[in-house]
Write an enzyme that holds these catalytic residues in place. Sequence first.
Site, PDB file in Angstrom:
ATOM      1  N   ASP A  79       0.819  -1.215   0.000  1.00 47.17           N
ATOM      2  CA  ASP A  79       0.000   0.000   0.000  1.00 47.17           C
ATOM      3  C   ASP A  79       0.849   1.260   0.000  1.00 47.17           C
ATOM      4  O   ASP A  79       2.038   1.235   0.330  1.00 47.17           O
ATOM      5  CB  ASP A  79      -0.942   0.010   1.215  1.00 47.17           C
ATOM      6  CG  ASP A  79      -0.195   0.017   2.552  1.00 47.17           C
ATOM      7  OD1 ASP A  79       0.784  -0.736   2.678  1.00 47.17           O
ATOM      8  OD2 ASP A  79      -0.582   0.788   3.447  1.00 47.17           O
ATOM      9  N   ASP A 107       7.798   4.068  -1.795  1.00 47.46           N
ATOM     10  CA  ASP A 107       7.474   3.524  -0.471  1.00 47.46           C
ATOM     11  C   ASP A 107       6.150   2.788  -0.618  1.00 47.46           C
ATOM     12  O   ASP A 107       5.106   3.420  -0.598  1.00 47.46           O
ATOM     13  CB  ASP A 107       7.383   4.673   0.535  1.00 47.46           C
ATOM     14  CG  ASP A 107       6.944   4.225   1.916  1.00 47.46           C
ATOM     15  OD1 ASP A 107       6.907   3.019   2.158  1.00 47.46           O
ATOM     16  OD2 ASP A 107       6.625   5.107   2.744  1.00 47.46           O
ATOM     17  N   GLU A 140       0.210  -1.247   5.625  1.00 44.76           N
ATOM     18  CA  GLU A 140       1.312  -0.861   6.510  1.00 44.76           C
ATOM     19  C   GLU A 140       1.131   0.593   6.936  1.00 44.76           C
ATOM     20  O   GLU A 140       1.331   0.961   8.088  1.00 44.76           O
ATOM     21  CB  GLU A 140       2.656  -1.036   5.787  1.00 44.76           C
ATOM     22  CG  GLU A 140       3.870  -0.977   6.707  1.00 44.76           C
ATOM     23  CD  GLU A 140       4.473   0.402   6.875  1.00 44.76           C
ATOM     24  OE1 GLU A 140       5.377   0.558   7.706  1.00 44.76           O
ATOM     25  OE2 GLU A 140       4.028   1.368   6.189  1.00 44.76           O
ATOM     26  N   ASP A 164      12.055  -1.561   3.523  1.00 46.13           N
ATOM     27  CA  ASP A 164      11.119  -0.444   3.665  1.00 46.13           C
ATOM     28  C   ASP A 164      11.748   0.711   4.434  1.00 46.13           C
ATOM     29  O   ASP A 164      11.210   1.147   5.440  1.00 46.13           O
ATOM     30  CB  ASP A 164       9.848  -0.957   4.380  1.00 46.13           C
ATOM     31  CG  ASP A 164       8.767   0.112   4.446  1.00 46.13           C
ATOM     32  OD1 ASP A 164       8.821   1.071   3.663  1.00 46.13           O
ATOM     33  OD2 ASP A 164       7.868  -0.028   5.299  1.00 46.13           O
TER      34      ASP A 164
HETATM   35 ZN   LIG Z   1       6.844   2.151   3.901  1.00 43.64          ZN
END
Ligand SMILES: [Zn+2]
Length: 382
Positions: A79, A107, A140, A164
């Site tokens: 997401d 991201d 997330e 991440d």
């Molecule tokens: Zn992230």
Amino acid sequence: MINQERLKKLLIELIKIDSLSRREYAVAMRLKRELEELGAAVVIDDAGEKVGGNVGNLIAHISGNQPAARPLLLSAHMDTVVPGEGVVPILDGDILRSDGTTVLGGDDKSGVAIICEVLRVVQENHLPCGAIDVVFTICEEAGLVGAKCLDVGRLHARTGLVLDSDSVGFLFTKAPAANRMEFRVRGLEAHAGVCPENGVNAIKVAAEGIAQMKLGRIDHETTANIGLIEGGMAVNIVPNMVLLKGEARSHSREKLDRQTEHMRRSLEEAAARHTIEAGGRRFQATVETKIESDYDRMDVPDGAPIVRLVQAAAKNLDLELKTMATGGGCDANILNQKGLEVANLSTGMRDIHTVKEWLDLKDLYLSARVVLEVVKLNAESR
Ligand SMILES: [Zn+2]
């Protein structure tokens, strides 16, 4: 061995697929196809139903060809944050950015794309490889709720990497625990012009409480914030309710509890100072407090096998890689909380959660090389 063109192409393709939190279905289906092509057994779990989204976490298992090697987890989230629909990626040399109206979505699609490319390289070159679990989470950005719903009993791996983070050259091994707080400060409404003495102003009580709070950076490992305030009905009514939302984070559980308690007490003490007698009845302002543990801290020791593995991989590539603590939380917090040992590796994303988000493809390729080397080295683990 990393095919840079292919990695870049996949990243750009993924970036163009909308996948705001709870709406990751399209990107999950694209990734399911990708992983099945790589010979993975793919399942989607029921996290989507639990969180009101349109798809669950994607869990893929690749059995590999080195059954004695330790199974390895590779994870990233599908997401993106808002504004993140209709992203138009613009490539300027090696710099990838959005057109300035949305985030880029690097991201965390950079992490997702790296994992896919690494697995593709392993497959096409028949490299030695242990079992690999791939987890692409949902939500997330919506409070790590995809990872919170993940049943780690489905995984073979007990250690691995989340891809991440944005600081190139660092492996994040420590992250704070966080509490979320909601305070409902209750006063008593009254006409502000006719009989204000019959009211208790909830905004004033809340303001006094907040003024007594230590907020911001508390110490080198603790932070706190009141981030949202809502209340009142009209300028001529003494307000009877104010809602405050805040958080505290700390690398120390004890300090986190202390800070949380301090914030609660500051408001309680302010409320206790506001008492009136009206109509023969005594009224005192009150505070209803809701405290939720958002996530636990991440604290992977420098000597942990996953840290040693990533450092050995970096060394093989002549790179310097340092372990570091972050002030943010990510899926790795939840996975560690659930008993896994997982560190967070950077992917090249920058200025995340802003429309200025960008990514240097050179960093992306480098991170992919590190992950590939990790997989190769892990194939020799026993
Ligand atoms: Zn992230």
